[in-house]
Structures are given as C-alpha cells and as structure tokens.
Design a protein around this motif. Structure first.
Motif, PDB file in Angstrom:
ATOM      1  N   VAL A  85       0.828  -1.200   0.000  1.00  0.00           N
ATOM      2  CA  VAL A  85       0.000   0.000   0.000  1.00  0.00           C
ATOM      3  C   VAL A  85       0.865   1.253   0.000  1.00  0.00           C
ATOM      4  CG1 VAL A  85      -1.868  -1.172   1.238  1.00  0.00           C
ATOM      5  CG2 VAL A  85      -0.131   0.076   2.522  1.00  0.00           C
ATOM      6  N   ARG A 108       0.175   5.803   0.820  1.00  0.00           N
ATOM      7  CA  ARG A 108      -0.759   6.831   1.251  1.00  0.00           C
ATOM      8  C   ARG A 108      -0.917   7.909   0.181  1.00  0.00           C
ATOM      9  NH1 ARG A 108      -2.377   6.570   6.429  1.00  0.00           N
ATOM     10  NH2 ARG A 108      -1.157   5.280   7.876  1.00  0.00           N
ATOM     11  N   VAL A 109      -2.070   8.548   0.168  1.00  0.00           N
ATOM     12  CA  VAL A 109      -2.307   9.690  -0.703  1.00  0.00           C
ATOM     13  C   VAL A 109      -1.521  10.880  -0.155  1.00  0.00           C
ATOM     14  CG1 VAL A 109      -4.032  11.231  -1.689  1.00  0.00           C
ATOM     15  CG2 VAL A 109      -4.584   8.818  -1.311  1.00  0.00           C
ATOM     16  N   LYS A 161      -9.113   1.079  -1.918  1.00  0.00           N
ATOM     17  CA  LYS A 161      -8.850   1.837  -0.697  1.00  0.00           C
ATOM     18  C   LYS A 161      -8.987   0.920   0.509  1.00  0.00           C
ATOM     19  CE  LYS A 161     -10.845   5.667   1.961  1.00  0.00           C
ATOM     20  NZ  LYS A 161     -11.909   6.701   1.960  1.00  0.00           N
ATOM     21  N   ARG A 193     -13.320  -0.893  -3.223  1.00  0.00           N
ATOM     22  CA  ARG A 193     -13.023  -0.376  -4.551  1.00  0.00           C
ATOM     23  C   ARG A 193     -13.700   0.977  -4.726  1.00  0.00           C
ATOM     24  NH1 ARG A 193     -14.588  -2.988 -10.335  1.00  0.00           N
ATOM     25  NH2 ARG A 193     -16.616  -2.247  -9.650  1.00  0.00           N
ATOM     26  N   VAL A 194     -12.900   1.997  -5.101  1.00  0.00           N
ATOM     27  CA  VAL A 194     -13.389   3.372  -5.183  1.00  0.00           C
ATOM     28  C   VAL A 194     -13.118   3.902  -6.590  1.00  0.00           C
ATOM     29  CG1 VAL A 194     -13.179   5.712  -4.246  1.00  0.00           C
ATOM     30  CG2 VAL A 194     -12.941   3.726  -2.733  1.00  0.00           C
ATOM     31  N   LEU A 227     -10.525  10.456  -3.612  1.00  0.00           N
ATOM     32  CA  LEU A 227      -9.671  10.184  -2.469  1.00  0.00           C
ATOM     33  C   LEU A 227      -9.341  11.480  -1.748  1.00  0.00           C
ATOM     34  CD1 LEU A 227      -7.112   7.636  -4.000  1.00  0.00           C
ATOM     35  CD2 LEU A 227      -9.056   7.097  -2.521  1.00  0.00           C
ATOM     36  N   ASP A 279      -5.433   8.916   2.791  1.00  0.00           N
ATOM     37  CA  ASP A 279      -6.062   7.628   2.505  1.00  0.00           C
ATOM     38  C   ASP A 279      -5.002   6.619   2.085  1.00  0.00           C
ATOM     39  OD1 ASP A 279      -8.496   8.679   3.109  1.00  0.00           O
ATOM     40  OD2 ASP A 279      -9.171   8.930   1.041  1.00  0.00           O
ATOM     41  N   VAL A 310      -4.118   3.285  -0.162  1.00  0.00           N
ATOM     42  CA  VAL A 310      -4.557   2.570  -1.351  1.00  0.00           C
ATOM     43  C   VAL A 310      -3.592   1.426  -1.623  1.00  0.00           C
ATOM     44  CG1 VAL A 310      -5.678   4.568  -2.364  1.00  0.00           C
ATOM     45  CG2 VAL A 310      -3.279   4.138  -2.866  1.00  0.00           C
TER      46      VAL A 310
END
Length: 445
Positions: free
Chosen positions: A55, A57-58, A309, A323-324, A342, A346, A348
C-alpha cells in the motif's frame, strides 16, 4: 513366482505402515504454546491466511501543468548583407564578430563614377535654380511670358530629380547595418568584385533570442501570450532559461496537427546562440496541494479508473478493502494526480489488487507507507535552476473542472527570476510581469 509373491507382500505391508503412521500423527494433540502467546497464535495464524497487499498513502504536493516539446533558437533579428548593385569593395569597416550599430557603414563599394554623377547633377541643379530665379524676376517686370517661367520651373524639377537619382545610386554602394547586432564571419575582402546579391556577412541581434517550438493541437486552449516556458539546452547543461510566449501561430499544421509557438528569452549575457537545440517545458499553471498516488495503484476497468482503498479492520494487522472510482488529472513519471475520489492520507493498494476478489474483503498489509517522506520531494517543483524532476511529457491532460482550474492556476515562483542585466528587458516584458498576468487569470491573448 515365490519371489514375486514376497515382493507384493512387502509392498502391501509398507503401504499399510505408512498410512497408519500418518493417521497416528494427525490424531496427536497440539503442543502447548509458550507462556503469554496462547491467544495471539490463533489470530496470527488467521492473519497469515489473508491475502497480502502493498500500500501507499495519498500525498499532497505541488504539481505544474506543463507539456514538453523540442525547438530551436533563432535571433530576434537576422539578416545577410548583400549588395544591390555590382561593384568592387574598397572599404570593410568592421571585423568578424564585432558589435555594430544601426546605420554604421560596413562595406563601401567603388563609388567614383556615381559621385561624379552627383557633382554633375548638382551643377545642373545650380544652373536650373539660377535660370528659374532670373525668369521669375523678368516676368515680374513683364519682360518675358509666363510660359518661360513654367519651363524654367520644370527644368528645375528635372535637375532636382537627377540629383536625387545620382545620390540614390551612390548610396546603394554604401552597405550599412540595418539594426544593432553582432557581425558574423565575412565572406569577402577589400578588392573583391561583387555581383549583386552576393553574400557578404550576416548580422545577428541576439540580445533577445526566439525559441520556436510546436505543441499538440489539443493544448491550444491552454496557450496564452505572456505565459512562461522553461528552456534547457544540451549545449549548456545545468543551466535553465525562461522564455515568455510572445506569439501563437493561428494555423494548425495539417501534417503533424500541432500549433507553432514562439517564446522570447532575455539573452543580454550572450550565452545563447542561434541554431541551438532546445528542450522546452511549456508551463500552463501550477496546482498546489494536489493529491498524488503511485500510478500502479490505479486499475482501469470498462473505461473507468478505480483504486482499492483500505479502511481499518478488526485488528491492527488487518484492513478492509473497498473499490473506489476516481478521476485522474496530471500524470508524472510513476505518479498520478487524483482529482476526485480520495482524500489526503487515505491508504490505497499498490500491489496485489488481483488477490482482492470483492469489496469488504479483509487483507493483510505488507508494507504500510512504503513511499516514505522522500516521495513529495521527488515530485515537488524545484526551487532553483536545475533540471526539473517533472521534465517528462504529460501523460494526460485533466478534463472538465480540472482543466479549467489548471488554466487559471498561478505560475510557479521559480519562473519569476529577475532580469540578469541592467536596462529594459529586450523581450518587452519581464518574466515577473508575465507571471503576474498569469496570476490575474491567465486570460490575456
């Protein structure tokens, strides 16, 4: 036969013994765990069976909406001096590479005959003026007719025209500089006989340089006069120059479907030369606080873009996958902007999306926040004049509201460099003024 029977019996007994041993091993009770880990072991075993994902992060960073192109440098003014008439060179009043001024005499051709014609025309003009003046006095006393005065006036005009023609002929043998600039390498010497149209020397005005480049036609809606572009040259590695867009070609090239653009560079330090190869980064605007994720986190499906996400799960090591749908904006090498879908912070999935079979499925995180703190520095706009890490071509242009916000965004402060030499900017406007116009709406055409 007896030996074969013995072999068969031995094989059957061996298979039976192995089966019995396996059955006995499976029926044995589990060994007690070490003290203090009795409750954690089942949970750890369950978590180990969950699909593992990587993963990121945003992150928030500053992104410049820009496009790359290649172009060439050319002088603001350039001319090759050629004689209009044939003649022999008698004077060369410059040296190769000298700076010349407008109106300065550079080449003098043999003008003895034209000068003699000028003197003859001046003498004829003097006679015509005297005759006309005398006739005016006589007609006032009624000694001659008015017709004689008209004829003398016509003769005077003819004499004046002859003198003007003789002077013009003599002037064509004087080759002067049409503007301030720098002389090139001459192709003639004193005593050479030149025919009309023969190349003598080139004059280049390089206090300001033009950079001509082309952009795809899909970007024509973003182009405006006064925008800035960053120029890198292979001949001057490590140095970056700023060009101000001065003209946009109204004609789209039908062959390449591209738009011609001309920018102006302040070159009062004379570092640039016409003909240099340039790598141009046209900057349309800058978006601060842009949400960015690794591009491998985006999963295209049925013409739409999705990301997976992660939200908090039942324990620290477990996350729930969702799922976004997202809308992407500016792309950079290895990264993509998320315009909608997003928020900053967040989490992902960047690897292992194929293991997530449905929404709400628990997953195990292998490496949370693997991007670290170095990622924003890799995508942020540089402060100095070094090469931009965002120097690759745009992978895609934002659409809808994102495109409008990009066009109206302010130019980066790195473009607002002061003039490098005293006096007025030869491009007609400073880079800071161009940036200020862009901050005011970037709508000037």
């Amino acid at each position: 036969m007896a030996s074969k029977a013995i072999y068969s019996v031995v094989a059957v007994v061996g298979i039976a013994a192995a089966s019995g041993a396996a059955w006995w091993y499976q029926r044995q009770p589990a060994k007690p765990v070490a003290q203090g880990t009795g409750a954690a072991a089942p949970a750890a075993a369950g978590a180990a069976r969950l699909p593992a994902v990587e993963v990121a992060r945003v992150e928030l960073m500053t992104l410049a909406d820009e496009a790359q192109a290649v172009g060439s440098l050319r002088s603001r003014q350039s001319v090759v001096l050629r004689p209009e008439v044939s003649g022999r060179v008698t004077q060369l009043n410059f040296r190769d590479g000298d700076r010349v001024r407008r109106g300065q005499l550079l080449v003098q051709l043999d003008d003895q005959l034209p000068l003699a014609q000028v003197q003859q025309a001046q003498a004829e003009l003097s006679i015509a003026e005297a005759n006309h003046k005398r006739n005016q006095e006589l007609v006032a006393q009624n000694f001659i007719s008015r017709r004689s005065v008209d004829e003398s006036a016509a003769n005077l005009q003819v004499a004046q025209a002859k003198l003007a023609l003789a002077r013009a002929t003599a002037a064509r043998l004087r080759i002067t500089a049409p503007f301030d600039g720098i002389a090139g390498i001459r192709n003639t010497s004193v005593g050479d006989y030149l025919k009309d149209g023969t190349d003598i020397v080139n004059i280049e005005d390089i206090d300001a340089m033009y950079v001509d480049f082309r952009l795809p036609e899909r970007l024509q809606g973003k182009l405006r006069k006064g925008q800035s572009a960053l120029v890198d040259l292979d001949a001057l590695p490590g140095q970056r120059f700023t060009a101000v867009v001065q003209a946009i070609d109204p004609l789209v090239d039908a062959n390449g479907r591209s738009v011609g653009v001309r920018g102006c560079i302040d070159n009062r330090r004379l570092l640039l030369r016409p003909g240099m190869f340039a790598r141009v980064t046209a900057v349309f605007g800058e978006r601060e606080q842009a949400r960015v994720i690794p591009e491998e986190a985006v999963v295209p499906q049925a013409g739409r873009q999705f990301v997976i996400k992660l939200v908090d799960g039942p324990d620290r090591d477990t996350k729930i996958a969702q799922r976004v749908p997202v809308k992407v904006g500016i792309r950079r090498p290895g990264r993509v902007e998320i315009v909608e879908g997003l928020e900053a912070g967040d989490v992902v999935v960047t690897a292992g999306q194929q293991r997530v079979q449905k929404d709400g499925m628990p997953v195990r995180v292998l490496d949370l926040g693997r991007s670290g703190a170095a990622a924003p520095q890799a995508g942020a706009a540089p402060d100095g004049g070094g090469p931009s890490p965002n120097g690759a071509a745009m992978g895609g242009a934002p659409s809808g509201a994102a495109a409008g916000a990009t066009a109206a965004a302010a130019l980066p402060e790195r473009l607002a460099a002061p003039a490098r030499a005293g006096g007025p900017n030869p491009c007609g406007a400073t880079t800071a003024q161009a940036a200020e116009r862009a901050r005011g709406g970037n709508s000037a055409r």
